[in-house]
Design a protein around this motif. Sequence first.
Motif, PDB file in Angstrom:
ATOM      1  N   ARG A  80     -52.279 -11.529  37.932  1.00 27.00           N
ATOM      2  CA  ARG A  80     -51.743 -11.841  39.262  1.00 27.00           C
ATOM      3  C   ARG A  80     -52.140 -10.716  40.194  1.00 27.00           C
ATOM      4  NH1 ARG A  80     -46.432 -11.213  41.729  1.00 27.00           N
ATOM      5  NH2 ARG A  80     -45.635 -10.428  39.727  1.00 27.00           N
ATOM      6  N   ARG A  82     -51.949  -9.144  43.855  1.00 21.77           N
ATOM      7  CA  ARG A  82     -51.203  -9.156  45.108  1.00 21.77           C
ATOM      8  C   ARG A  82     -51.945  -8.293  46.117  1.00 21.77           C
ATOM      9  NH1 ARG A  82     -45.121  -7.450  44.537  1.00 21.77           N
ATOM     10  NH2 ARG A  82     -45.967  -5.365  44.951  1.00 21.77           N
ATOM     11  N   ARG A  86     -52.532 -12.106  50.604  1.00 18.52           N
ATOM     12  CA  ARG A  86     -52.581 -13.215  49.653  1.00 18.52           C
ATOM     13  C   ARG A  86     -52.134 -12.752  48.270  1.00 18.52           C
ATOM     14  NH1 ARG A  86     -58.256 -16.198  49.527  1.00 18.52           N
ATOM     15  NH2 ARG A  86     -58.928 -14.105  48.955  1.00 18.52           N
ATOM     16  N   THR A  87     -51.638 -13.703  47.488  1.00 22.69           N
ATOM     17  CA  THR A  87     -51.366 -13.469  46.074  1.00 22.69           C
ATOM     18  C   THR A  87     -52.159 -14.493  45.281  1.00 22.69           C
ATOM     19  OG1 THR A  87     -49.144 -12.607  46.490  1.00 22.69           O
ATOM     20  CG2 THR A  87     -49.604 -13.432  44.271  1.00 22.69           C
ATOM     21  N   ILE A  88     -52.997 -14.000  44.358  1.00 22.53           N
ATOM     22  CA  ILE A  88     -53.870 -14.860  43.566  1.00 22.53           C
ATOM     23  C   ILE A  88     -53.456 -14.773  42.102  1.00 22.53           C
ATOM     24  CG2 ILE A  88     -56.239 -15.357  42.876  1.00 22.53           C
ATOM     25  CD1 ILE A  88     -55.870 -13.141  45.836  1.00 22.53           C
ATOM     26  N   SER A 187     -54.495 -20.006  41.639  1.00 18.91           N
ATOM     27  CA  SER A 187     -53.390 -20.311  42.547  1.00 18.91           C
ATOM     28  C   SER A 187     -53.361 -19.239  43.621  1.00 18.91           C
ATOM     29  CB  SER A 187     -52.072 -20.342  41.771  1.00 18.91           C
ATOM     30  OG  SER A 187     -50.969 -20.377  42.659  1.00 18.91           O
ATOM     31  N   VAL A 188     -53.503 -19.651  44.883  1.00 19.13           N
ATOM     32  CA  VAL A 188     -53.561 -18.699  46.000  1.00 19.13           C
ATOM     33  C   VAL A 188     -52.418 -19.003  46.960  1.00 19.13           C
ATOM     34  CG1 VAL A 188     -54.946 -17.812  47.898  1.00 19.13           C
ATOM     35  CG2 VAL A 188     -56.077 -18.553  45.781  1.00 19.13           C
ATOM     36  N   ARG A 189     -51.627 -17.984  47.250  1.00 12.99           N
ATOM     37  CA  ARG A 189     -50.502 -18.141  48.177  1.00 12.99           C
ATOM     38  C   ARG A 189     -50.603 -17.088  49.272  1.00 12.99           C
ATOM     39  NH1 ARG A 189     -45.488 -16.178  49.423  1.00 12.99           N
ATOM     40  NH2 ARG A 189     -45.724 -14.448  47.964  1.00 12.99           N
ATOM     41  N   TRP A 190     -50.501 -17.532  50.521  1.00 11.34           N
ATOM     42  CA  TRP A 190     -50.530 -16.607  51.649  1.00 11.34           C
ATOM     43  C   TRP A 190     -49.180 -15.906  51.778  1.00 11.34           C
ATOM     44  CZ3 TRP A 190     -54.819 -15.243  54.204  1.00 11.34           C
ATOM     45  CH2 TRP A 190     -55.940 -16.063  54.082  1.00 11.34           C
ATOM     46  N   ALA A 191     -49.211 -14.635  52.151  1.00 13.80           N
ATOM     47  CA  ALA A 191     -47.993 -13.823  52.271  1.00 13.80           C
ATOM     48  C   ALA A 191     -47.419 -13.983  53.683  1.00 13.80           C
ATOM     49  CB  ALA A 191     -48.297 -12.355  51.967  1.00 13.80           C
ATOM     50  N   TYR A 192     -46.777 -15.110  53.915  1.00  8.56           N
ATOM     51  CA  TYR A 192     -46.223 -15.375  55.241  1.00  8.56           C
ATOM     52  C   TYR A 192     -45.094 -14.408  55.589  1.00  8.56           C
ATOM     53  CZ  TYR A 192     -48.884 -19.700  55.013  1.00  8.56           C
ATOM     54  OH  TYR A 192     -49.904 -20.627  54.913  1.00  8.56           O
ATOM     55  N   GLU A 193     -44.440 -13.823  54.578  1.00  4.75           N
ATOM     56  CA  GLU A 193     -43.382 -12.860  54.845  1.00  4.75           C
ATOM     57  C   GLU A 193     -43.935 -11.580  55.486  1.00  4.75           C
ATOM     58  OE1 GLU A 193     -44.765 -12.222  50.577  1.00  4.75           O
ATOM     59  OE2 GLU A 193     -44.408 -13.898  51.945  1.00  4.75           O
TER      60      GLU A 193
END
Length: 212
Positions: A80, A82, A86-88, A187-193
């Motif tokens: 993972r 970070r 982004r977190t991949i 799996s890629v998630r944008w760090a909107y926080e």
Amino acid sequence: MTSPTPPAEPAYADRTFRSGAGLVSGALLILLVGWIGGDAVVQGKGWVPWLALAALLAVIPLIVAFTLRPAVFADEERIRIRNPFRTIVLPWSDVSTVRATYSSEIFTHDGAKYQLWAVPVSLRERKRAARKATQQAHDDPYGRTSVHADVRDSHARAAAADQTVGDLRELAERAGRREEPGTTTASVRWAYEVIAPAVVGLVLLVVLLAIG
């Protein structure tokens, strides 16, 4: 009466890789920016406190993103990553190779590339490690006997980024021997926080400068 059998421990515990220099510099920057911005909020007149608050809202998330947030978490099954925004998450079976040139990067079998922000490459440290290895080879040109040799010495002399990349590459190769590569399932998630407060702060700063 017998007690229940505890769950088996994983063969390899999770490992975390972070940049110590990044953590220290991030904490110092937040303290400095907070002190300057807090003083402007308390002592400023007119629009200055509001400008300072908007600037703090825009700047502090970016400092956190580039210094405190980057990390790499690895276990026997997946990695993972970070990064600042982004977190991949990648299973090791999808990983083709991990390498460190001017930056640390991980490649998948379908050609995708992800940078490891938490593993910065220091060319100065790499040159220092190379000089140390050259000096040792010069001092002992015939090598040491197997009785006294330590196979970990070459790894210990490597630059920190190269050591980390070597560990990650070993995990990837170990997983590759267990599973055949298939379709990449990153799996890629944008760090909107992090992104949201920085954007809001920047917009507020621009608006306040425009009407001020």
